[in-house]
Design a protein around this motif. Structure first.
Motif, PDB file in Angstrom:
ATOM      1  N   VAL A  37      22.223  10.691 -31.597  1.00  0.00           N
ATOM      2  CA  VAL A  37      21.179  11.451 -32.450  1.00  0.00           C
ATOM      3  C   VAL A  37      20.191  11.514 -31.581  1.00  0.00           C
ATOM      4  O   VAL A  37      19.513  12.793 -31.929  1.00  0.00           O
ATOM      5  N   VAL A  38      19.797  10.977 -30.114  1.00  0.00           N
ATOM      6  CA  VAL A  38      18.946  11.436 -29.407  1.00  0.00           C
ATOM      7  C   VAL A  38      19.182  12.900 -28.923  1.00  0.00           C
ATOM      8  O   VAL A  38      18.361  13.870 -28.726  1.00  0.00           O
ATOM      9  N   THR A  39      20.451  12.970 -28.575  1.00  0.00           N
ATOM     10  CA  THR A  39      20.971  14.310 -27.913  1.00  0.00           C
ATOM     11  C   THR A  39      20.737  15.459 -29.083  1.00  0.00           C
ATOM     12  O   THR A  39      20.312  16.553 -28.618  1.00  0.00           O
ATOM     13  N   PHE A  40      20.994  15.135 -30.276  1.00  0.00           N
ATOM     14  CA  PHE A  40      20.905  16.094 -31.453  1.00  0.00           C
ATOM     15  C   PHE A  40      19.402  16.379 -31.255  1.00  0.00           C
ATOM     16  O   PHE A  40      19.144  17.727 -31.641  1.00  0.00           O
ATOM     17  N   VAL A  41      18.421  15.463 -31.529  1.00  0.00           N
ATOM     18  CA  VAL A  41      17.029  15.670 -31.605  1.00  0.00           C
ATOM     19  C   VAL A  41      16.545  16.772 -30.295  1.00  0.00           C
ATOM     20  O   VAL A  41      15.943  17.701 -30.595  1.00  0.00           O
ATOM     21  N   ILE A  42      16.975  16.307 -29.252  1.00  0.00           N
ATOM     22  CA  ILE A  42      16.675  17.041 -28.030  1.00  0.00           C
ATOM     23  C   ILE A  42      17.308  18.673 -28.123  1.00  0.00           C
ATOM     24  O   ILE A  42      16.551  19.727 -27.851  1.00  0.00           O
ATOM     25  N   ALA A  43      18.414  18.457 -28.542  1.00  0.00           N
ATOM     26  CA  ALA A  43      18.989  19.814 -28.723  1.00  0.00           C
ATOM     27  C   ALA A  43      18.174  20.802 -29.753  1.00  0.00           C
ATOM     28  O   ALA A  43      18.358  22.192 -29.688  1.00  0.00           O
ATOM     29  N   THR A  44      17.919  20.147 -30.797  1.00  0.00           N
ATOM     30  CA  THR A  44      17.434  20.905 -31.900  1.00  0.00           C
ATOM     31  C   THR A  44      16.043  21.430 -31.493  1.00  0.00           C
ATOM     32  O   THR A  44      15.601  22.640 -31.887  1.00  0.00           O
ATOM     33  N   VAL A  45      15.322  20.670 -30.704  1.00  0.00           N
ATOM     34  CA  VAL A  45      13.659  21.261 -30.328  1.00  0.00           C
ATOM     35  C   VAL A  45      14.154  22.234 -29.341  1.00  0.00           C
ATOM     36  O   VAL A  45      13.519  23.298 -29.368  1.00  0.00           O
ATOM     37  N   THR A  46      15.158  21.989 -28.617  1.00  0.00           N
ATOM     38  CA  THR A  46      15.443  23.143 -27.494  1.00  0.00           C
ATOM     39  C   THR A  46      15.992  24.475 -28.024  1.00  0.00           C
ATOM     40  O   THR A  46      15.307  25.596 -27.833  1.00  0.00           O
ATOM     41  N   LEU A  47      16.794  24.394 -29.084  1.00  0.00           N
ATOM     42  CA  LEU A  47      17.172  25.653 -29.891  1.00  0.00           C
ATOM     43  C   LEU A  47      15.972  26.304 -30.622  1.00  0.00           C
ATOM     44  O   LEU A  47      16.135  27.606 -30.593  1.00  0.00           O
ATOM     45  N   TYR A  48      15.196  25.404 -31.227  1.00  0.00           N
ATOM     46  CA  TYR A  48      14.148  26.027 -31.904  1.00  0.00           C
ATOM     47  C   TYR A  48      13.158  26.946 -30.950  1.00  0.00           C
ATOM     48  O   TYR A  48      12.742  27.995 -31.066  1.00  0.00           O
ATOM     49  N   VAL A  49      12.905  26.325 -29.566  1.00  0.00           N
ATOM     50  CA  VAL A  49      12.204  27.264 -28.445  1.00  0.00           C
ATOM     51  C   VAL A  49      12.770  28.198 -28.169  1.00  0.00           C
ATOM     52  O   VAL A  49      12.326  29.600 -28.118  1.00  0.00           O
ATOM     53  N   TYR A  50      13.937  28.228 -27.897  1.00  0.00           N
ATOM     54  CA  TYR A  50      14.772  29.061 -27.448  1.00  0.00           C
ATOM     55  C   TYR A  50      15.055  30.398 -28.395  1.00  0.00           C
ATOM     56  O   TYR A  50      14.960  31.380 -28.033  1.00  0.00           O
ATOM     57  N   THR A  51      15.243  29.994 -29.529  1.00  0.00           N
ATOM     58  CA  THR A  51      15.248  30.993 -30.684  1.00  0.00           C
ATOM     59  C   THR A  51      14.036  31.626 -30.879  1.00  0.00           C
ATOM     60  O   THR A  51      14.107  33.145 -30.957  1.00  0.00           O
ATOM     61  N   GLY A  52      12.962  31.163 -30.607  1.00  0.00           N
ATOM     62  CA  GLY A  52      11.713  31.832 -30.904  1.00  0.00           C
ATOM     63  C   GLY A  52      11.550  32.923 -29.740  1.00  0.00           C
ATOM     64  O   GLY A  52      11.277  34.074 -29.833  1.00  0.00           O
TER      65      GLY A  52
END
Length: 230
Positions: A207-222
């Motif tokens: 869960v922690v890894t998924f949350v960090i990955a989601t935030v990172t993906l959001y920044v990278y996608t933008g």
């Protein structure tokens, strides 16, 4: 039965890595040898870390058994993991290409080297044993979590090196990068405090890894959309 269990563990560990390489499009870029180079940097980084740990943090587990967990010592040891971030930065600097190919090549190459060096002997001498043990399945699932974590960390390092990143997002990237070396210690301490079972601990890590990955993906996608590198 033991051979069947061993085969299941191998498939559970290595098939996701192969699928990540195959279906991410890296095979079309001919990135195999670049992944090997990333793995070579990983090996060199771990050797440097082992040298530092052996020099400044000698093994004193036998002396501190009665005193409990040395949190400060473990914290300092985790600080050495900053070398992983440096190694990932070197890998990214050596790999040409667009952002997504650089990130995936470095992340998959780094994670593959780790899983080969840390899981191969464990499965060979453990999963081939006479008795079935769930801990090997748990180790295999944890390897898949680490694949996501390494790709996420490489993405954060790549974002940190970008001068065109939105200034409002820089603190988020920096905070996640600072947390990364200590993530394992924090989670292990949390799991020990909660006195949870191995499966619950595995779920917390995922869960922690998924949350960090989601935030990172959001920044990278933008950033990727702004630069048109998708």
């Amino acid at each position: 039965m033991t051979l069947y269990h061993f085969g299941n563990c191998l498939a559970l560990v290595y098939v996701p890595y192969w699928m990540a390489y195959k279906y991410s499009g890296l095979s079309e870029y001919g990135a195999f040898w670049k992944c090997i180079q990333a793995g070579g940097v990983y090996v060199f980084t771990q050797l440097c870390k082992m040298l530092v740990l052996a020099t400044f943090f000698p093994d004193t587990d036998g002396e501190n058994v009665s005193s409990g967990v040395d949190f400060l010592g473990e914290f300092l040891k985790s600080t050495v993991d900053v070398a992983d971030l440096v190694g990932m930065y070197i890998v990214l600097a050596r790999i040409p290409g667009k952002g997504h190919s650089k990130v995936l090549t470095a992340g998959i190459g780094w994670a593959s080297a780790e899983v080969i060096l840390t899981r191969a002997l464990l499965l060979w001498f453990g999963a081939r044993g006479a008795e079935f043990d769930w801990k090997y399945i748990q180790k295999c699932l944890e390897s898949n979590i680490l694949l996501v974590q390494h790709i996420t960390t490489v993405t954060l390092v790549w974002l940190w090196g970008r001068h065109d990143l939105n200034r409002n997002l820089v603190p988020i990237v920096m905070a996640l990068l600072i947390i990364t070396p200590y993530k394992g210690l924090i989670l292990e301490t949390l799991i020990a405090v909660l006195v949870t079972g191995p499966w619950v601990g595995l779920m917390i890590k995922s869960v922690v890894t998924f949350v960090i990955a989601t935030v990172t993906l959001y920044v990278y996608t933008g950033l990727a959309q702004a630069l048109g590198i998708f």
